[in-house]
Design a protein around this motif. Structure first.
Motif: not given
Length: 219
Positions: A154-157, A116-125, A207-209, A138-142
């Motif tokens: 492995x599931x990655x969300x 599970x990677x806790x990203x952010x709205x800043x990872x989308x815009x 559950x990808x995202x 953005x790099x974390x999402x990549x």
């Protein structure tokens, strides 16, 4: 009982995730200072000390769930963002995540685990003054997308929460010179519940995202 490692468990979203996983997981609590009463095994590791991670992870016997919640943010215009800020941000938000995951992959593969990677709205815009942090997210999402493609067992969300009532958010609002409005933000427990939902989703689903926004409009 399954095993989970949660980084950033010192407070905020990470502590809330550790709390919600505790009834069903043996939780390892990554953080420099763990709140009193938070169930689990304290795992006081400096994630930027990359050379120490191999030895420190050896004490974790197996691993079903890895939650990356640790992160850092420093706002400012790109014209004033120093090289050191870029390095500090990318080192914790991306490089430490990649290295810790790489080291733990054998244990995760053995359990058909979940990252599970806790990203952010800043990872989308990305908004003005959020350049270094947004670039790291953005790099974390990549990274998550590549890991998902390379490790089919492995599931990655990636979880993209909006503004959440945390100490980090207080610092953000102070930097933005805006009012702190916790009633308009997500609660850490709400984000933790979304993480638990992803982890407990039936095995035929990936559950990808997960994107979560507050119902109220925050300033």
């Amino acid at each position: 009982m399954k095993t989970a490692l949660v980084t950033g468990a010192s407070g905020g979203i990470g502590a809330a995730i550790a709390q919600v996983l505790a009834p069903t997981h043996e939780v390892w609590l990554g953080g420099r200072k763990i709140p009193d009463g938070l169930p689990g095994h304290p795992w006081p590791v400096d994630l930027r000390d990359l050379d120490s991670l191999e030895d420190k992870t050896a004490e974790i016997p197996d691993l079903d769930v890895l939650v990356h919640s640790a992160g850092v943010i420093q706002l400012g215009p790109l014209s004033e963002t120093s090289v050191q800020t870029w390095r500090d941000t990318l080192e914790l938000n991306v490089i430490a995540v990649a290295e810790l995951t790489r080291i733990l992959l054998p244990k995760l593969r053995a359990k058909n685990g979940h990252v599970i990677l806790i990203n952010s709205g800043a990872g989308l815009r990305v908004n003005p003054n959020w350049g270094s942090y947004g670039a790291s997210k953005f790099a974390l999402r990549a990274f998550a997308d590549a890991l998902r493609a390379e490790e089919p067992d492995i599931r990655v969300t990636s979880v993209f929460p909006g503004r959440t009532d945390t100490e980090m958010q207080r610092g953000v609002r102070a930097a933005e010179q805006g009012d702190y409005q916790p009633e308009k933000y997500l609660k850490p427990d709400t984000v933790a519940q979304a993480v638990l939902n992803a982890i407990t989703m039936p095995a035929d689903a990936h559950p990808a995202e997960v994107i979560i926004r507050p119902r109220a409009t925050a300033g």
